[in-house]
Enzyme design. Structure first.
Site, short mmCIF file in Angstrom:
data_model
loop_
_atom_site.label_atom_id
_atom_site.label_comp_id
_atom_site.label_asym_id
_atom_site.label_seq_id
_atom_site.Cartn_x
_atom_site.Cartn_y
_atom_site.Cartn_z
N TYR A 25 0.89 -1.06 0.11
CA TYR A 25 0.19 0.01 -0.03
C TYR A 25 0.83 1.23 -0.06
CZ TYR A 25 -3.05 3.62 2.26
OH TYR A 25 -4.04 4.69 2.66
N LYS A 37 1.30 4.36 -2.82
CA LYS A 37 0.83 5.61 -2.56
C LYS A 37 2.28 6.40 -2.56
CE LYS A 37 -2.96 5.63 -0.60
NZ LYS A 37 -4.30 6.08 -1.43
N1 LIG Z 1 -8.79 6.45 6.30
C1 LIG Z 1 -7.36 6.64 6.59
O1 LIG Z 1 -6.71 6.95 7.75
C2 LIG Z 1 -6.74 7.12 5.27
C3 LIG Z 1 -5.39 7.71 5.53
C4 LIG Z 1 -4.53 7.79 4.47
C5 LIG Z 1 -5.05 7.92 3.37
N2 LIG Z 1 -6.19 7.12 3.03
C6 LIG Z 1 -6.77 7.01 1.71
O2 LIG Z 1 -7.92 7.58 1.31
C7 LIG Z 1 -8.95 7.18 0.38
C8 LIG Z 1 -10.25 6.72 0.96
O3 LIG Z 1 -10.19 5.94 2.25
P1 LIG Z 1 -11.24 5.81 3.18
O4 LIG Z 1 -10.56 5.63 4.42
O5 LIG Z 1 -12.39 6.78 3.07
O6 LIG Z 1 -11.96 4.35 2.82
P2 LIG Z 1 -13.09 3.68 2.67
O7 LIG Z 1 -13.10 2.09 2.64
O8 LIG Z 1 -14.24 4.37 3.88
O9 LIG Z 1 -13.76 4.36 1.34
C9 LIG Z 1 -13.12 3.51 0.00
C10 LIG Z 1 -14.04 3.51 -1.09
O10 LIG Z 1 -13.58 3.09 -2.22
C11 LIG Z 1 -13.94 2.07 -2.72
N3 LIG Z 1 -13.21 1.18 -3.61
C12 LIG Z 1 -12.45 0.57 -3.13
N4 LIG Z 1 -11.80 0.02 -4.24
C13 LIG Z 1 -12.46 0.48 -5.29
C14 LIG Z 1 -12.44 0.23 -6.80
N5 LIG Z 1 -11.32 -0.61 -7.13
N6 LIG Z 1 -13.08 0.86 -7.76
C15 LIG Z 1 -13.94 1.73 -7.19
N7 LIG Z 1 -14.18 1.98 -5.82
C16 LIG Z 1 -13.30 1.13 -4.87
C17 LIG Z 1 -15.00 1.26 -1.69
O11 LIG Z 1 -15.89 0.64 -2.16
C18 LIG Z 1 -15.24 2.35 -0.54
O12 LIG Z 1 -16.43 2.91 -0.69
C19 LIG Z 1 -8.03 5.78 0.11
O13 LIG Z 1 -7.25 5.93 -1.00
C20 LIG Z 1 -7.19 5.46 1.31
O14 LIG Z 1 -6.00 4.80 1.15
C21 LIG Z 1 -7.20 6.87 4.03
#
Ligand SMILES: NC(=O)c1ccc[n+]([C@@H]2O[C@H](COP(=O)([O-])OP(=O)(O)OC[C@H]3O[C@@H](n4cnc5c(N)ncnc54)[C@H](O)[C@@H]3O)[C@@H](O)[C@H]2O)c1
Length: 263
Positions: free
Chosen positions: A153, A157
């Site tokens: 991951y 990123k």
């Molecule tokens: N939550 C955290 O702490 C955090 C920290 C740093 C970065 N991020 C990044 O932020 C972004 C959103 O994360 P989040 O925490 O809101 O996650 P989340 O799981 O709440 O939401 C992610 C959404 O993406 C959708 N998804 C996943 N794979 C997919 C695909 N192949 N095609 C279309 N949709 C897809 C899922 O169905 C889900 O609805 C991600 O890229 C994650 O890596 C999150």
């Protein structure tokens, strides 16, 4: 209204950070194409946006599939005629370190986190270049900047951050700005499996954060709004860290190294 008459595609906006971005974009006047692999999630976001008076369209698609990405673009163009803003937010984190992660998990991390940025950008950049304006915001992570675990991951990123800079350099003269955000821990459903094992997870993690709490999806949504809007018209190629101070350093470490702040 900072995004009046703009059309935005927000991937993974059926949940968490993506949903919060879709909400703030719609509230600021954008028509939002809500993309998610899970149809119910995309439709739920669209209901929320339209009930609040916004414009939105649900598209069920896997952003790691070139064919699905073509479908996103054709539906967006059919309904709204153009796309001004792309937020590459869809993501997941599978497996742990390189000794235990399977090859399939490795490939899935790279495909959903990194290849998707290439596919969606490739599909939407030509229209932006033709109109001489566009904004792409990639949701990366603090994991792309430091060694914080989840190697596949994190490597994906890190690739996203580099791709952001390369695209910013290449397309700046065409009027397209490309930036990314590196969030720290944000309270979203992505942590559901961890919370089941450790219900106090966020309280425990909060101790590492100089600002004393983990982030909320809105903390990232406000940064995405800024980067997508004309307020950031002279900002491109940046990796904006939105992490409650996590990467600024560790108070615990500073105390042990220097005695700084000792009682
Ligand atoms: N939550 C955290 O702490 C955090 C920290 C740093 C970065 N991020 C990044 O932020 C972004 C959103 O994360 P989040 O925490 O809101 O996650 P989340 O799981 O709440 O939401 C992610 C959404 O993406 C959708 N998804 C996943 N794979 C997919 C695909 N192949 N095609 C279309 N949709 C897809 C899922 O169905 C889900 O609805 C991600 O890229 C994650 O890596 C999150």
């Amino acid at each position: 209204m900072r995004l009046k008459e703009r059309v935005a595609v927000v991937t993974g906006s059926g949940s968490g950070i993506g949903r919060a971005i879709a909400q703030i974009f719609a509230a600021e006047g954008a028509a939002v194409v809500v993309v998610d692999r899970v149809g119910d999630r995309a439709r739920e976001t669209v209901s929320q946006l339209t009930e609040a008076g916004g414009k939105a369209l649900a598209v069920v698609a896997d952003v790691a599939s070139a064919r699905d990405v073509e479908a996103i673009v054709s539906q967006a163009l059919q309904v709204y005629g153009r796309v001004d803003i792309l937020v590459n937010n869809a993501g997941l984190a599978l497996g742990d370190d390189i000794l235990s992660i399977t090859e399939e998990e490795w490939d899935t991390n790279l495909a959903v986190v990194l290849k998707s940025v290439y596919l969606c950008s490739r599909a939407l950049l030509p229209g932006m270049i033709e109109r001489g304006q566009g904004a792409i915001v990639n949701i990366a992570s603090v994991n792309g900047l430091n060694g914080l675990g989840e190697e596949a991951y994190s490597a994906a990123k890190a690739g996203m951050i580099n791709l952001t800079k390369n695209m910013a350099v290449k397309y700046g003269s065409s009027g397209v700005r490309v930036n990314c955000i590196c969030p720290g821990t944000i309270r979203t459903p992505i942590f559901q499996p961890d919370l089941e094992r450790d219900p106090q997870l966020f309280e425990r993690l909060a101790k590492w954060y100089p600002l004393g709490r983990v982030g909320e999806p809105e903390d990232i949504a406000r940064a995405a709004l800024f980067l997508a809007s004309d307020d950031a018209s002279w900002i491109t190629g940046t990796a904006m860290v939105v992490d409650g101070g996590l990467l600024a350093g560790s108070y615990r470490m500073a105390r042990e190294l220097t005695g700084f702040g000792e009682d």
